[in-house]
Structure formats: structure tokens, C-alpha cells
Motif scaffolding. Structure first.
Motif, short mmCIF file in Angstrom:
data_model
loop_
_atom_site.label_atom_id
_atom_site.label_comp_id
_atom_site.label_asym_id
_atom_site.label_seq_id
_atom_site.Cartn_x
_atom_site.Cartn_y
_atom_site.Cartn_z
N ALA A 122 -66.45 -73.65 -68.29
CA ALA A 122 -66.82 -73.24 -66.93
C ALA A 122 -68.01 -72.29 -66.97
O ALA A 122 -68.22 -71.58 -67.96
CB ALA A 122 -65.64 -72.53 -66.28
N ASP A 123 -68.74 -72.29 -65.87
CA ASP A 123 -69.88 -71.38 -65.77
C ASP A 123 -69.44 -70.12 -65.01
O ASP A 123 -69.93 -69.84 -63.92
CB ASP A 123 -71.03 -72.08 -65.04
CG ASP A 123 -72.27 -71.19 -64.98
OD1 ASP A 123 -72.38 -70.27 -65.80
OD2 ASP A 123 -73.10 -71.42 -64.08
N ALA A 124 -68.49 -69.41 -65.58
CA ALA A 124 -67.96 -68.23 -64.89
C ALA A 124 -67.38 -67.27 -65.90
O ALA A 124 -66.92 -67.66 -66.98
CB ALA A 124 -66.89 -68.65 -63.88
N LEU A 125 -67.37 -66.00 -65.54
CA LEU A 125 -66.81 -64.95 -66.40
C LEU A 125 -65.32 -64.80 -66.14
O LEU A 125 -64.84 -65.11 -65.05
CB LEU A 125 -67.51 -63.62 -66.10
CG LEU A 125 -69.02 -63.60 -66.29
CD1 LEU A 125 -69.62 -62.37 -65.62
CD2 LEU A 125 -69.35 -63.61 -67.79
N PHE A 126 -64.61 -64.30 -67.13
CA PHE A 126 -63.18 -64.03 -66.97
C PHE A 126 -62.91 -62.59 -67.44
O PHE A 126 -63.13 -62.27 -68.60
CB PHE A 126 -62.34 -65.01 -67.79
CG PHE A 126 -60.90 -65.06 -67.36
CD1 PHE A 126 -60.41 -66.14 -66.65
CD2 PHE A 126 -60.04 -64.00 -67.64
CE1 PHE A 126 -59.09 -66.19 -66.23
CE2 PHE A 126 -58.72 -64.03 -67.21
CZ PHE A 126 -58.24 -65.13 -66.52
N ILE A 127 -62.46 -61.77 -66.52
CA ILE A 127 -62.18 -60.36 -66.83
C ILE A 127 -60.68 -60.14 -66.68
O ILE A 127 -60.08 -60.53 -65.67
CB ILE A 127 -62.95 -59.44 -65.84
CG1 ILE A 127 -64.45 -59.57 -66.05
CG2 ILE A 127 -62.52 -57.98 -66.00
CD1 ILE A 127 -65.15 -60.50 -65.11
#
Ligand SMILES: NC(=O)c1ccc[n+]([C@@H]2O[C@H](COP(=O)([O-])OP(=O)(O)OC[C@H]3O[C@@H](n4cnc5c(N)ncnc54)[C@H](O)[C@@H]3O)[C@@H](O)[C@H]2O)c1
Length: 374
Positions: free
Chosen positions: A124-129
Motif C-alpha cells: 500500500a502507498d500509506a504509512l502505518f503508525i
């Protein structure tokens, strides 16, 4: 810089941590909460969204993910503050649409879901915090920096504990009900709810991974289906040894997370209920009390600190520090640059390590506290 457009799933009326996330997101004015599916039924989701005056209120998270991804100015990030079993299905819907995820711990309710989510995040083109919020305390950053700088030498011993008392007797209010239900909480009770915080804090400060463990878990309250107390021996990579105690049946303890780390040149000691102080015990010299923003505190702690020494900072500020670092990373992504090396928020891989920890504890305890590899 335009504020980050934020949504929230979970955190409806009477929920606990959703309100903390909202405060954390607001503390530095870097987010704007625009959309939410705050509860598990459409009626409660609507009522909870209306109570906050949210511009866009959804009946459920899937509808929200689909609609927000299509909007020209839809949300850029979503906070997930539901019970554990909903983290995976919710996170999957947003991350696959390129919406950054800020999720509370533990990562999921099963190790299998955690692995699937890691795969989904990789493509995915997204960050995970992941909001292992205790890593956001200034004196925890100080401890990590001192370990990395070799101030206590080679680490030998790690003692970490997180005792609470609120489940000493059977409870059926909302927060207790899902936490003691393995379908919603996962296989670990206290191990998943607070043991993962202790495990993550030990990893964060020492920079060491747990290689194997032996766990003795109990459900002391009659009829309880998940552990409410765990004693865990830890073997870290490189030979350090540790002990982790998590308990929700220890009367007199509120959120008594505490860690002590000893190396061949000295030790460090920090307690969450007195978080502005860090004890440093150099071998053969008097103990030093390092205070937040005070003499002897370094750059890593100063970055995480808002007010002068002596004015207490704590849980909310620590949480807000994770949101601030998430904002650093999201803004960097917007601009096509890498975030600074000092951005250290916990990631999905820390979440996976936490799920492996729970799984190993349960496996070990089922075999009479046998040693198991993670
Ligand atoms: N980092 C921390 O210090 C910390 C502290 C407490 C809780 N947590 C974590 O936060 C999460 C929530 O815990 P809590 O104590 O706030 O629980 P809670 O029961 O108080 O709140 C959960 C909320 O999620 C909503 N919800 C449930 N299913 C939903 C769905 N399908 N769609 C939308 N909303 C839904 C509920 O209606 C409720 O509003 C848990 O994963 C917990 O482990 C972390």
C-alpha cells in the motif's frame, strides 16, 4: 502547512481511548478531524459524530473508507480506536485506498491477521503508525538515547512490569467485557492489553529483540477466559536476560508501568507514574536523577517536551508526541521527502512483534511455561 485531514473509527460516546487520540491530535494543531464512523451501530455512530460536530458522519467504516477515498479533499489519515478484533478489518479498508493509518495496540486480535495486515501494508502507498504511546515520553527517549550512546554499557538485565488492579474482580462494563472476551480481545488478556506495552517499551529502550520466552499465565478470576496475570522470562538477542510481569489483578496498582535496565557500566530506571524523571546509576558513582528538560537531559528528550522543567507532562503529551511524529512523516510524504531520522513512532512491524509476543506467551504457558522461540 495545511492541517492533516483526519478521520476516526471507534471512539464513540462513552469510549475511552478515542477521546485521548482526539486530544493528542489537537495538541499541536497539526490535524483537523473531519470524518468518523465512531461506533458499531449506525444510530450510535450518528449520535457520537453529531456530539462532536463532525462534518462527515458515516454509519460504518467501510462506507467511510470508500467515500473518503473518492472525495477531492477526503481524509489523509484515519485513527483506529476500536476493540482489538476490529483493527484488522478497518485498517485493511483504509490502507488499501492509500489512507494513512494511526492504530492503537495491539495490532490485531490474532497473529494471522497481523501477518495479513503487514502484507497489505507492504503493497500500500500509506504509512502505518501504532500508538504504543509510552515510547513518546521524553524520559523514555532519553533512556533510549543513553543506551544507544553506550552510557550503561552492554545490556545484561531488563526488568519490566505493568501491573494494574481494575480486573481484580469480575467486571462486565464495556471496556472490561471486550477485553475478557477472546473473540474480541485475542488470545491474550493482560498479555495483550498491557504486556505488549511492557514488551514494546523494553525493545524500544534497549534496541534488542526478544528471541525466546517462558511464560506462566493465569486467569485468577473464576470463569475468566483470558489471562489476567503473566510472569514471563525473556531471552534477548546478544545474551541479555529479562523478566516481564503484567497483571490486572494486583490491588493498589493503577498504571504502574516501570522499567529497569542494567548494563556492565550502569543502570537506568523509569516509571510511568513519575514520568518526568529518569534515574541513572553509573557503576561506582552516585545515582543521578535526570529531569525532563533539566540539566543532563539530551536532545532526544528535548524534542518531545513542551514546557519548562518542573511543570509535569505525562500521558496526553506522550500520546501527542506520537501524533506529532506521525504528522512529520505524513507531511514528508506529501512533499515527497523522507522524514527525519529522529522520527521514531512505532510501526506495523512493532505491532507484529507484539502479536508474536502474545502468541509465544500463550504457547509457552500451555506447555507448562516451556521455553519457546518467537
Ligand atoms: N495506548 C493505550 O494507552 C490504550 C489505552 C486504552 C485502550 N487502548 C486500545 O484502544 C482500543 C480501544 O480501547 P477502549 O478502551 O477505548 O475501548 P472502548 O470499548 O472504550 O471503545 C471502543 C469504541 O469502538 C467502537 N466500535 C466497536 N466496533 C466498532 C465498529 N465496527 N465500527 C466503529 N466503531 C466501533 C465502540 O462503539 C466504542 O466507541 C483497544 O484496541 C485498546 O487496546 C490503548
Amino acid at each position: 502547512m495545511a492541517r492533516i485531514r483526519l478521520g476516526m473509527v471507534g471512539g464513540g460516546n462513552e469510549a475511552f481511548i478515542g477521546g485521548v487520540h482526539r486530544i493528542a491530535a489537537r495538541l499541536d494543531d497539526r490535524y483537523e478531524l473531519l470524518a468518523g464512523a465512531l461506533s458499531s451501530t449506525p444510530e450510535r455512530a450518528q449520535a457520537s459524530g453529531a456530539a462532536l460536530g463532525l462534518p462527515r458522519i458515516y454509519d460504518d467504516f467501510k462506507q467511510m473508507a470508500i467515500r473518503e477515498a473518492r472525495l477531492k479533499n477526503g481524509i489523509e489519515a484515519v485513527s483506529i480506536v476500536t476493540p482489538n478484533h476490529m483493527h484488522y478489518p478497518v485498517a485493511r479498508e483504509f490502507i488499501k485506498r492509500g489512507i494513512h493509518v494511526i492504530c492503537d495496540k495491539p495490532l490485531t486480535s490474532t497473529l494471522a491477521d497481523a501477518k495479513k495486515l503487514v502484507k497489505a501494508a507492504e503493497s500500500a502507498d500509506a504509512l502505518f503508525i501504532l500508538t504504543h504511546n509510552y515510547t513518546g515520553y521524553p524520559m523514555v527517549r532519553q533512556a533510549r538515547e543513553m543506551v544507544a550512546d553506550g552510557e550503561i554499557g552492554k545490556i545484561r538485565v531488563v526488568q519490566v512490569e505493568y501491573p494494574q488492579d481494575w480486573l481484580t474482580e469480575a467486571q462486565d462494563f464495556k471496556q472490561a467485557a471486550w477485553r475478557t472476551d477472546p473473540e474480541r480481545s485475542g488470545a491474550g488478556g493482560s498479555t495483550g492489553d498491557i504486556g505488549t506495552h511492557a514488551h514494546n517499551l523494553a525493545r524500544f529502550i534497549t534496541g534488542l529483540e526478544v528471541e525466546s520466552l517462558a511464560a506462566d499465565l493465569d486467569a485468577f478470576v473464576q470463569g475468566r477466559r483470558v489471562d489476567d496475570n503473566g510472569h514471563v522470562m525473556l531471552r534477548f538477542e546478544g545474551g541479555a536476560k529479562g523478566m516481564l510481569w503484567c497483571s490486572q489483578v494486583a490491588p493498589g496498582n493503577e498504571n504502574a508501568l516501570r522499567i529497569r535496565v542494567y548494563g556492565d557500566k550502569g543502570g537506568l530506571e523509569w516509571a510511568q507514574e513519575d514520568p518526568n524523571y529518569l534515574w541513572h546509576t553509573p557503576l561506582g558513582a552516585p545515582k543521578r536523577l535526570i529531569t525532563r528538560n533539566g540539566a543532563g537531559a539530551g536532545e532526544a528528550a528535548a524534542r518531545m517536551s513542551r514546557v519548562p522543567p518542573g511543570h509535569p507532562e505525562g500521558y496526553l503529551e506522550g500520546f501527542a508526541n506520537i501524533y506529532a511524529e506521525a504528522a512529520d512523516a505524513i507531511e514528508a510524504r506529501r512533499d515527497g521527502r523522507a522524514p527525519g531520522a529522529d522520527v521514531l513512532y512505532p510501526t506495523i512491524l512493532d505491532g507484529l512483534r507484539g502479536m508474536e509476543f502474545i502468541d509465544a506467551c500463550v504457547r509457552s504457558s500451555a506447555r507448562n511455561a516451556a521455553w519457546v522461540k518467537l
